[in-house]
Design an enzyme around this catalytic site. Structure first.
Site: not given
Ligand code: LLP
Length: 433
Positions: A249, A292-294, A362-363, A391
């Site tokens: 997050g 961490p993802g994003r 088309c939106e 994402y």
């Molecule tokens: N762990 C869990 C259990 C999660 O559900 C998520 C993200 C993460 C880790 C990674 O979170 P990050 O570090 O990437 O913030 N589609 C949305 C974001 C959805 C996030 C869902 N879960 C966007 O484009 O902003």
């Protein structure tokens, strides 16, 4: 001017990523094109893995949340950085498997895993299953009994924390489809039941409080709440928790307005809390996992588009259309997400015009941004949208039967294609009649 350190402007006034001219990439590989800088991704990985060493003696693991972007090439990079992987579907799991990712370092999440996915996870030997609810727990017990296996599980907990983020991506509060609640005793009762199941081994607890968070306070609070629960489990169930997974997050920079905290601060903060709470409660230190993802891939990626039509509507707005849009980046239409934009072929020019950047679906809502400042643009210019590494591809679609773009990875100044551009044959591949 450019906040991301993998981007620069060269002598030709062109935008570069990882030292490579983006206009050359657009010419060579076509547009729309996703481009990632491998060196920047690895740097981000190392910030996290080093912080785990520095602040918690390496007693844990950084898991990359592959929902942000999941490809076999990326899984290989993550594995080579010594990190684990958070997967949330059979598709992400299969990608990791095809990449040869060490399955013991895979954590399988999801609020409604299917029976087939659980069977797949067990047969591939994933390290941990993060159990979301009672139905899943009992199904997992039965499947393990059938296969003569024992599953190592964590439980997804709702710590009841409001992380002040976009409503759609807030998952820690009680009104959430994810996990079991603390305050009404649901989590405690589920774990009590799990202890009686012969094919389940309770290893840990997990929470994830939201995404794109810039504040350390909710992470501190989550660590405190979870440590309190670890104490309760020890006290009431005589259960010693080995793993505490605090989710992901961490916020990244999309526009000048965003001011992210250095990623290693997260680990520094939670390890301090976990250590002091463990001491206070007299419980042993759990391994810490974070996801961490994003922040691993987001700012390491950009998308390149070719400018097409301009539509000037006097006293209303100027639409500038590009050859992509919501199908390759649905974050504007979903969240009104803001991005930084540049003309890649005149990157340093002053931004004297204002455009609404339109996609080609088309939106009417298919936009990439409203009131975007750019130099005067013309057809065939290359538009770069920054910080699209997370994402975007992972949430892309074939709406209007558009082809998904290719993805190029740049490393040490050398580009390589890691995802091929889709073809019209791909579009009809699964059509039967
Ligand atoms: N762990 C869990 C259990 C999660 O559900 C998520 C993200 C993460 C880790 C990674 O979170 P990050 O570090 O990437 O913030 N589609 C949305 C974001 C959805 C996030 C869902 N879960 C966007 O484009 O902003």
């Amino acid at each position: 001017m450019l906040k991301s350190n993998c981007l620069s402007i060269n002598e030709q006034n062109h935008l570069t990523i990882g030292g490579v001219d983006t206009t050359t990439l657009a010419a060579e590989y076509g547009t729309p094109l996703y481009v990632l800088d491998e060196d920047a991704i690895r740097q981000n990985c190392r910030l996290y893995t080093h912080s785990m060493e520095q602040f918690y003696s390496g007693n844990g693991m950084i898991l990359y949340a592959s929902k942000a972007l999941c490809t076999t090439a990326l899984c290989k990079i993550i594995a080579s950085e010594g990190m684990g992987l958070d997967v949330v579907s059979g598709g992400e799991l299969y990608t990791a498997y095809k990449a040869g990712f060490p399955m013991e370092h895979v954590y399988f999440h999801g609020n409604n895993k299917t029976r087939e996915e659980l069977v797949m996870a067990l047969s591939l030997g994933v390290g941990r299953i993060v159990v979301d609810n009672r139905h899943e727990l009992l199904q997992l017990e039965n499947l393990c009994a059938e296969q003569g296996k024992k599953a190592s599980v964590l439980f997804r907990i709702k710590p009841g924390i409001d992380a002040h983020t976009h409503d759609f991506i807030m998952t820690g509060q009680i009104d959430s489809k994810f996990g079991v609640a603390l305050e009404n005793g649901e989590a405690l009762e589920l774990i009590r039941e799990a202890q009686t199941l012969p094919h389940i081994s309770v290893i840990g607890i997990h929470c994830h409080i939201g995404s794109q968070i810039f504040d350390l306070a909710p992470f501190k609070k989550a660590a405190e709440v979870m440590m309190g629960f670890i104490y309760e489990l020890k006290n009431k169930l005589n259960l010693s928790i080995e793993e505490l997974n605090l989710g992901g997050g961490f916020g990244i920079c999309y526009t000048e307005a965003d001011d992210p905290i250095a990623y290693d601060k997260y680990m520094e903060t939670v390890s301090y809390i976990v250590k002091s709470e463990a001491k206070k409660y007299g419980v042993s230190l759990p391994r810490i996992l974070m996801e961490p993802g994003r922040s691993i891939v987001g700012s390491s990626g950009i998308t390149l588009y070719t400018v097409g039509t301009e539509k000037r509507i006097p006293n209303v707005r100027n639409y500038l259309s590009v050859d992509g849009g919501m199908a390759d980046n649905p974050r504007y239409i979903l969240y009104e997400a803001n991005y930084d934009f540049l003309l890649a072929n005149r990157a340093g020019d002053s931004k004297t015009e204002t455009y609404t950047i339109a996609g080609r679906c088309c939106e009417s809502g298919d936009l990439l941004g409203k009131n975007v400042a750019l130099p005067p643009a013309k057809s065939e210019d290359i538009l770069a949208v920054l910080s699209t590494g997370a994402y975007n591809y992972s949430m892309s679609s074939n709406y209007n039967r558009l082809l998904r773009p290719a993805m190029v990875m740049v490393s040490g100044g050398i580009p390589r294609v890691i995802i091929k551009r889709e073809t019209y044959e791909d579009i009809v591949r699964n059509d039967i009649e």
